[in-house]
Scaffold this motif. Sequence first.
Motif, PDB file in Angstrom:
ATOM      1  N   LEU A 147       6.828  24.588 -43.350  1.00 32.97           N
ATOM      2  CA  LEU A 147       8.063  24.417 -44.119  1.00 32.97           C
ATOM      3  C   LEU A 147       8.977  25.636 -44.005  1.00 32.97           C
ATOM      4  N   GLU A 148       8.434  26.721 -43.438  1.00 35.62           N
ATOM      5  CA  GLU A 148       9.186  27.973 -43.266  1.00 35.62           C
ATOM      6  C   GLU A 148       9.757  28.459 -44.601  1.00 35.62           C
ATOM      7  N   LEU A 149       8.909  28.424 -45.623  1.00 37.36           N
ATOM      8  CA  LEU A 149       9.360  28.796 -46.963  1.00 37.36           C
ATOM      9  C   LEU A 149       9.564  30.297 -47.088  1.00 37.36           C
ATOM     10  N   LYS A 150      10.723  30.659 -47.617  1.00 33.86           N
ATOM     11  CA  LYS A 150      11.036  32.070 -47.849  1.00 33.86           C
ATOM     12  C   LYS A 150      11.941  32.167 -49.073  1.00 33.86           C
ATOM     13  N   PRO A 151      12.002  33.335 -49.706  1.00 33.20           N
ATOM     14  CA  PRO A 151      12.824  33.499 -50.911  1.00 33.20           C
ATOM     15  C   PRO A 151      14.262  33.030 -50.700  1.00 33.20           C
ATOM     16  N   GLY A 152      14.736  32.276 -51.688  1.00 33.51           N
ATOM     17  CA  GLY A 152      16.103  31.770 -51.635  1.00 33.51           C
ATOM     18  C   GLY A 152      16.222  30.353 -51.119  1.00 33.51           C
ATOM     19  N   ASP A 153      15.168  29.853 -50.464  1.00 31.26           N
ATOM     20  CA  ASP A 153      15.220  28.495 -49.921  1.00 31.26           C
ATOM     21  C   ASP A 153      15.213  27.458 -51.046  1.00 31.26           C
ATOM     22  N   PRO A 154      16.042  26.417 -50.938  1.00 30.72           N
ATOM     23  CA  PRO A 154      16.007  25.337 -51.929  1.00 30.72           C
ATOM     24  C   PRO A 154      14.774  24.464 -51.700  1.00 30.72           C
ATOM     25  N   VAL A 155      14.075  24.149 -52.776  1.00 34.53           N
ATOM     26  CA  VAL A 155      12.876  23.319 -52.666  1.00 34.53           C
ATOM     27  C   VAL A 155      12.835  22.298 -53.794  1.00 34.53           C
ATOM     28  N   ILE A 156      12.041  21.276 -53.570  1.00 32.61           N
ATOM     29  CA  ILE A 156      11.814  20.254 -54.585  1.00 32.61           C
ATOM     30  C   ILE A 156      10.316  20.219 -54.874  1.00 32.61           C
ATOM     31  N   ALA A 157       9.966  20.346 -56.140  1.00 30.15           N
ATOM     32  CA  ALA A 157       8.565  20.249 -56.553  1.00 30.15           C
ATOM     33  C   ALA A 157       8.299  18.816 -56.989  1.00 30.15           C
ATOM     34  N   LEU A 158       7.386  18.157 -56.302  1.00 29.08           N
ATOM     35  CA  LEU A 158       7.046  16.768 -56.603  1.00 29.08           C
ATOM     36  C   LEU A 158       5.733  16.737 -57.383  1.00 29.08           C
ATOM     37  N   ILE A 159       5.765  16.086 -58.537  1.00 31.68           N
ATOM     38  CA  ILE A 159       4.586  16.054 -59.407  1.00 31.68           C
ATOM     39  C   ILE A 159       4.401  14.635 -59.934  1.00 31.68           C
ATOM     40  N   LYS A 160       3.234  14.075 -59.718  1.00 30.20           N
ATOM     41  CA  LYS A 160       2.944  12.748 -60.259  1.00 30.20           C
ATOM     42  C   LYS A 160       2.764  12.843 -61.773  1.00 30.20           C
ATOM     43  N   ALA A 161       3.282  11.872 -62.487  1.00 29.37           N
ATOM     44  CA  ALA A 161       3.218  11.888 -63.948  1.00 29.37           C
ATOM     45  C   ALA A 161       1.787  11.957 -64.497  1.00 29.37           C
ATOM     46  N   PRO A 162       0.802  11.258 -63.885  1.00 28.96           N
ATOM     47  CA  PRO A 162      -0.568  11.355 -64.408  1.00 28.96           C
ATOM     48  C   PRO A 162      -1.195  12.736 -64.219  1.00 28.96           C
ATOM     49  N   HIS A 163      -0.585  13.585 -63.386  1.00 30.39           N
ATOM     50  CA  HIS A 163      -1.107  14.927 -63.158  1.00 30.39           C
ATOM     51  C   HIS A 163      -0.603  15.939 -64.182  1.00 30.39           C
ATOM     52  N   VAL A 164       0.238  15.486 -65.095  1.00 30.87           N
ATOM     53  CA  VAL A 164       0.759  16.367 -66.139  1.00 30.87           C
ATOM     54  C   VAL A 164      -0.069  16.170 -67.407  1.00 30.87           C
ATOM     55  N   ILE A 165      -0.641  17.259 -67.906  1.00 29.52           N
ATOM     56  CA  ILE A 165      -1.414  17.217 -69.146  1.00 29.52           C
ATOM     57  C   ILE A 165      -0.540  17.749 -70.276  1.00 29.52           C
ATOM     58  N   LEU A 166      -0.560  17.072 -71.407  1.00 30.55           N
ATOM     59  CA  LEU A 166       0.230  17.510 -72.555  1.00 30.55           C
ATOM     60  C   LEU A 166      -0.662  18.159 -73.602  1.00 30.55           C
ATOM     61  N   ALA A 167      -0.149  19.214 -74.201  1.00 26.00           N
ATOM     62  CA  ALA A 167      -0.879  19.921 -75.254  1.00 26.00           C
ATOM     63  C   ALA A 167       0.072  20.207 -76.404  1.00 26.00           C
ATOM     64  N   VAL A 168      -0.495  20.304 -77.608  1.00 26.90           N
ATOM     65  CA  VAL A 168       0.296  20.656 -78.786  1.00 26.90           C
ATOM     66  C   VAL A 168      -0.454  21.725 -79.557  1.00 26.90           C
ATOM     67  N   GLU A 169       0.193  22.244 -80.581  1.00 25.51           N
ATOM     68  CA  GLU A 169      -0.420  23.283 -81.412  1.00 25.51           C
ATOM     69  C   GLU A 169      -1.661  22.740 -82.086  1.00 25.51           C
TER      70      GLU A 169
END
Length: 208
Positions: free
Chosen positions: A186-208
């Motif tokens: 991907l030739e990633l280097k500082p300043g490059d525009p990127v998109i982070a793709l995350i599946k909804a089931p991979h997000v865990i929710l927490a509360v106090e």
Amino acid sequence: AWDAVQALNNLFDEALVTASPGGAAGGVAAVTPRGAKLIDAYRRMEKRLADAWAEVEADGADLWSLGMKTSARNALRGVVESITDGDVSSEVTLKVAEGVTITAVVTRDSVATLGLVVGAHAIALIKSSFIVLAVGSEPLKTSARNQLFGKVQGRTDGAVNSEIIIDLAGGKTLAATLTKDSAETLELKPGDPVIALIKAPHVILAVE
């Protein structure tokens, strides 16, 4: 239990609980005047702390987040923006910054257990290895529910993997782990525009 009573008594100048083991029939325990005084002091302190905490929370300080420990590389605090219920699962959208929302899919039981309602605070926990990166700044056609847009802040290469830190809007950051070969492709280097793709089931929710 009796060992705990003895350990507690050892910590104070006077016994807090008097106890006598009773074998199979059980024992007898009684709180001493010194113990009752300590319990009363503790309850008064607990109330004062709760009042102080509520006052700080009302000012938006949210200090409880400082004490949270998790193995997830990313922890983003936000406000529940919407909840869409299905037969078994619910889709919960969290606003973590202006222009940045994260959607999680959790069970309806979890929504109830966590007390999630619109306007409530929650934290989205995301493992860095669950994030897929794409180069660019235009929305993609993908099955991933979350597309977070940002710029590469930094890149740290290891022997096998690379960690990419992404600057999001509102001063938020996201850490993604991918293979070193992928980072080089991907030739990633500082300043490059990127998109982070995350599946909804991979997000865990927490509360106090």
